[in-house]
Design a protein around this motif. Structure first.
Motif, PDB file in Angstrom:
ATOM      1  N   THR A 193       0.863  -1.177   0.000  1.00  0.00           N
ATOM      2  CA  THR A 193       0.000   0.000   0.000  1.00  0.00           C
ATOM      3  C   THR A 193       0.904   1.232   0.000  1.00  0.00           C
ATOM      4  N   THR A 246      -6.459  -7.827   7.739  1.00  0.00           N
ATOM      5  CA  THR A 246      -5.998  -6.585   8.350  1.00  0.00           C
ATOM      6  C   THR A 246      -6.977  -6.155   9.428  1.00  0.00           C
ATOM      7  N   ARG A 262      -1.663  -0.391   7.361  1.00  0.00           N
ATOM      8  CA  ARG A 262      -2.114  -0.859   6.043  1.00  0.00           C
ATOM      9  C   ARG A 262      -3.579  -0.457   5.805  1.00  0.00           C
ATOM     10  N   GLN A 291       4.078  -5.541   3.397  1.00  0.00           N
ATOM     11  CA  GLN A 291       3.977  -6.396   4.579  1.00  0.00           C
ATOM     12  C   GLN A 291       3.503  -7.781   4.177  1.00  0.00           C
TER      13      GLN A 291
END
Length: 81
Positions: free
Chosen positions: A21, A46, A52, A31
């Motif tokens: 991102t 998430t 994120r 990540q």
């Protein structure tokens, strides 16, 4: 656009994905995370308090690279949340 068969196969297996991102200043944030699919979309693990999630709320562009233990077996999807 539907996901191709290799992307679905990799996302449904016990594989991790690199999710990229954009930070507020435009730098990419990459990540590792768990990934899944409903066959049409990639489902990214998430939580709302994570950077994120905040990045995606601000700028929905995202790149996801799903990879297995075999370095030659991977799929990349670019799109928006």
């Amino acid at each position: 656009m539907p996901l191709d068969a290799d992307t679905v196969r990799l996302a449904r297996a016990a594989n991790l994905a690199t999710v990229v991102t954009l930070m507020p200043d435009g730098r990419p944030q990459a990540q590792l995370t768990w990934i899944d699919t409903d066959g049409e979309h990639l489902l990214v693990n998430t939580e709302p308090q994570r950077q994120r999630f905040k990045n995606i709320e601000r700028d929905p562009r995202i790149t996801v690279r799903v990879h297995s233990d075999n370095p030659c077996d991977w799929a990349e999807v670019r799109g928006h949340f």
